[in-house]
Design an enzyme around this catalytic site. Structure first.
Site, short mmCIF file in Angstrom:
data_model
loop_
_atom_site.label_atom_id
_atom_site.label_comp_id
_atom_site.label_asym_id
_atom_site.label_seq_id
_atom_site.Cartn_x
_atom_site.Cartn_y
_atom_site.Cartn_z
N ASP A 1 37.37 43.29 31.03
CA ASP A 1 37.95 42.07 31.60
C ASP A 1 36.87 41.01 31.79
O ASP A 1 35.95 40.90 30.97
CB ASP A 1 38.62 42.42 32.93
CG ASP A 1 39.85 41.57 33.22
OD1 ASP A 1 39.67 40.39 33.53
OD2 ASP A 1 40.97 42.10 33.13
N HIS B 1 39.59 37.17 37.80
CA HIS B 1 40.64 38.02 37.24
C HIS B 1 40.23 39.50 37.22
O HIS B 1 40.99 40.38 37.64
CB HIS B 1 40.96 37.53 35.82
CG HIS B 1 42.09 38.24 35.16
ND1 HIS B 1 41.93 39.37 34.38
CD2 HIS B 1 43.43 37.97 35.14
CE1 HIS B 1 43.10 39.76 33.91
NE2 HIS B 1 44.04 38.92 34.34
N ASN C 1 52.65 37.72 28.88
CA ASN C 1 53.47 36.88 29.77
C ASN C 1 54.13 35.72 29.03
O ASN C 1 54.24 34.62 29.56
CB ASN C 1 52.60 36.33 30.90
CG ASN C 1 51.85 37.42 31.64
OD1 ASN C 1 52.41 38.46 31.95
ND2 ASN C 1 50.58 37.19 31.90
N SER D 1 49.13 41.31 33.86
CA SER D 1 47.76 41.72 34.17
C SER D 1 47.70 42.53 35.46
O SER D 1 46.80 43.34 35.65
CB SER D 1 46.86 40.48 34.34
OG SER D 1 46.47 39.96 33.10
#
Length: 742
Positions: free
Chosen positions: A56, A93, A186, A272
């Site tokens: 990530d 994130h 998404n 996520s």
């Protein structure tokens, strides 16, 4: 080279100050997952021992939710951009994803959040920039480095782009047993635009989990992608995305928001957030059952246990159900002593314990936490102690009015005949009309007994449903002697014969100078099972006994008894299915040596003392949980004091203390299965003591008194401490009845 972004998220209800998030609520769906994971986290030790890769934007290792369990192997894996801050998250994130996956619960946290697997080790591979973007080459390198760092689960909360480099990295990870959890995206569209992916291996297809998002009502979130109709092309086969798809909560998930301050939190929304929930679940499974990693079936368990939400093209296999994932799947099996598997559902409670073996306490304790395996070779502890039940003999305190006994006496030249049976008395209608076999617990025919006592001391008797010791004691000691009566009541030297009663019996006794010699045969009632003697379900027993008594002087007599008991599918009175899981052997032979000593104390008092020792042969079994039984040793003893004319002329008061037959040594070799830290099952034969955990001690009072010319009252009271050799079990018994003589 293709650009990859994290699976787009929205961050709402931001809080720069800790207190601003206090008392916040998770979504309904996430609350349900938290409730389900509470017990699971404890049983799985929070995923301790499992390393999870977070590929990530990096992590802030000092964040209180994940501090202390971020691996030193974490690094910048980017190859297309420079990580100016190394692995440190400069976006937010990655830290949020890591906290949802493996954040620990801290009471001082402003929202008291907890990750799904709070004790995992997180290896962070930074592949996305501060802007949240990177390339397929970066992601591929991150997957490879996380695998090399020992990750068993890798979380990819980023765009699914199956480029050759990414596919190759996933194939490499899967070949090393890694479960890949990928956010579904998404875009409110079908995964990968509905296009089938190429180049994945069969191993990869069995290790990939795609994750979509649901809202608080467990319905598809408006932004979430769906599996659609595409799939992974593996050789000539296409594995549908739908079969590799799970749903998890993805709206308003509380997590750190470091971009707004080191102690800030926010509600995060997106697949996520859904993906790390599934990654945490996979880690908990792997920590509990390493066999899933070895067999590559972690994802299969999660798919199998998901809660269906509707159409597979929309919801895939359904909603992550961590609670169900920790429950057995399919038929549970146990491992027999011969190595074969036996379904738990095929096991029945067929062993009836009691008496000399007590409750089989050691065996029962092991069965109460026995290891069984489900379809995925996961080990579970099951309680099989119900396979052993207590004896059919009541252990509750009781007051019993026994039916009147008719004794017909006929004097003849040289002696007298006696015929004993139950009276046909309406007043006794509520009393048992038959006796029970001590071996089988079956109700048998009404007892009957026919005997002859000669004036010269000769004695013989035959009976049906009457304990053989009734006649044998008289044959050995002389009819109607106090010693004969108490030998029968104590049941010490007749311990084996008492295990073969309820059927036919025959006894003969003869005086030989200073000695008396007696012999008897008895059998149990009609056997349980078929009439074929070779039937492994058949239970029966027979006993033969020989006794010699001698009068040492006018007041002292001694005796010796030898008995042999043959049992089929029974062991010292404990019965079982010979073909069942807890068979203790098809056939056993036991031998008893007993000694008796009777003293005339004068004044109408007499003292009788007895002791016996029993040896039983061992046996080997063909199948079941027990491979073999060693030879057994058992003992019994008792003392009786008899006072004649105690309260009135012709009566008899008896006080007795005894410890009935109890096994003192002997073991059963039982299959016991354990699972090591790597998930390998190991079944060993472990000796289980067959000696009871207590020793029954009985205090008995008996009284017989004449009532008129042709009847006598008989009654008894007993207190049995640790009854049937079971610790803490106490029984009080009071019985009374009449004996009518014609």
């Amino acid at each position: 080279m293709m650009k990859i972004l994290f699976a787009g998220v929205s961050v709402a209800t931001l809080a720069a100050a800790s207190q601003a998030m206090a008392g916040s609520n998770y979504s309904t769906a996430w609350q349900a997952q938290i409730a389900n994971t509470a017990t699971v986290q404890t049983s799985a030790n929070g995923g301790a021992g499992v390393t999870v890769g977070v590929v990530d934007t990096g992590v802030v290792a000092a964040n209180p939710e994940i501090s202390g369990h971020v691996s030193a192997a974490s690094s910048c894996a980017a190859v297309t951009f420079k990580c100016s801050n190394g692995v440190v998250d400069d976006n937010g994130h990655g830290t949020a994803v890591a906290a949802i996956l493996g954040g620990r619960f801290t009471a001082t946290s402003p929202i008291s959040m907890s990750g799904v697997a709070p004790n995992v080790t997180i290896v962070a591979e930074k592949v996305l920039s501060a802007a949240g973007s990177g390339s397929d080459a970066d992601v591929a390198n991150g997957i490879t480095k996380a695998t090399q760092a020992g990750a068993k689960v890798i979380n990819l909360s980023l765009t699914y782009l199956p480029t050759p480099s990414v596919v190759a990295a996933v194939n490499y990870a899967a070949a090393n047993g890694v479960t890949i959890v990928w956010a579904g995206g998404n875009s409110s569209a079908a995964l990968n635009g509905g296009v089938t992916s190429q180049g994945f291996t069969a191993a990869a297809a069995s290790h990939i989990i795609f994750v979509g998002a649901v809202g608080s009502n467990n319905a598809l979130a408006s932004f979430s992608n769906t599996p659609g109709a595409g799939g992974l092309k593996v050789g000539t086969t296409t594995v549908s995305y739908a079969s590799l798809w799970l749903m998890a909560p993805g709206q308003n998930i509380a997590a750190p928001a470091i971009e707004y301050g080191a102690s800030s939190y926010a509600y995060w929304t997106g697949t996520s957030m859904s993906a790390p929930e599934v990654s945490g679940a996979a880690a908990l499974l792997d920590a509990t059952w390493p066999v899933l990693v070895r067999n590559g079936t972690t994802s299969a368990v999660l798919f199998k246990t998901a809660t269906s939400l509707g159409s597979a093209s929309t919801y895939g296999d359904g909603l992550l159900n961590l609670n169900k994932a920790f429950q057995p799947i399919g038929v549970l099996t146990v491992t027999e002593a011969n190595g074969a598997s036996l379904p738990v559902t095929s096991l029945t409670g067929s062993t009836i314990s009691g008496g000399a073996l007590g409750s089989l306490a050691t065996v029962k304790a092991e069965l109460s936490k026995y290891t069984a395996f489900d379809t995925y070779q996961r080990n579970f502890l099951v309680n099989l102690s119900g396979l052993i039940t207590t004896s059919s003999t009541s252990l509750n305190s009781s007051i019993v009015g026994t039916p009147p006994i008719n004794t017909t006496v006929a004097g003849v030249t040289g002696g007298k005949f006696m015929l004993v049976g139950l009276a046909n008395d309406p007043a006794a209608a509520q009393a048992p009309a038959s006796v029970s076999s001590s071996l089988t617990g079956q109700r048998t025919a009404d007892p009957s007994y026919f005997a002859f006592a000669g004036n010269d001391g000769t004695f013989w008797a035959i009976g049906q449903g009457v304990p053989a010791t009734l006649g044998f004691a008289q044959a050995a000691w002389g009819a109607e002697s106090p010693a004969a009566e108490q030998t029968g009541n104590l049941g010490v030297t007749g311990a084996l014969a008492n295990l073969a009663q309820g059927g036919r019996s025959a006894t003969i006794g003869e005086p030989m100078g200073r000695f008396r010699v007696a012999a008897s045969f008895s059998s149990s009632a009609t056997p349980v099972g078929s009439i074929e003697p070779t039937d492994r379900n058949r239970t029966d027993a027979s006993a033969t006994s020989i006794a010699v008594t001698s009068k040492i002087n006018s007041r002292w007599s001694v005796g010796a008894t030898f008995s042999s008991l043959k049992e089929q599918n029974a062991l010292l009175g404990t019965t079982y299915d010979g073909a069942g899981a807890l068979s203790l052997g098809d056939r056993h032979q036991s031998e008893l040596i007993g000694i008796s000593s009777a003293f005339d104390l004068g004044g109408g008092r007499a003292l009788l003392a007895e002791a016996s020792s029993v040896t039983t042969d061992g046996a080997d079994m063909q199948s079941g949980l027990i491979q073999s039984v060693s030879g057994l040793k058992a003992t019994a003893w008792g003392v009786s004091l008899i006072q004649s004319n105690a309260l009135k002329a012709g009566d008899s008061l008896t006080v007795s203390v005894r410890q009935p037959l109890r096994v003192t040594s002997g073991t059963a070799q039982m299959a016991v299965t354990s699972v090591d830290d790597e998930g390998y099952a190991n079944t060993t034969l472990t000796p289980m003591s067959l000696a009871p955990n207590a020793h029954e001690t009985d205090l008995m009072l008996g009284y017989v008194a004449p009532v008129g010319q042709q009847a006598s009252f008989r009654g008894g009271f007993s207190v049995r401490s640790d009854a049937q050799n079971v610790a803490g079990l106490t029984a009080f018994d009071l019985n009374f009845g009449m004996n009518v003589v014609f």
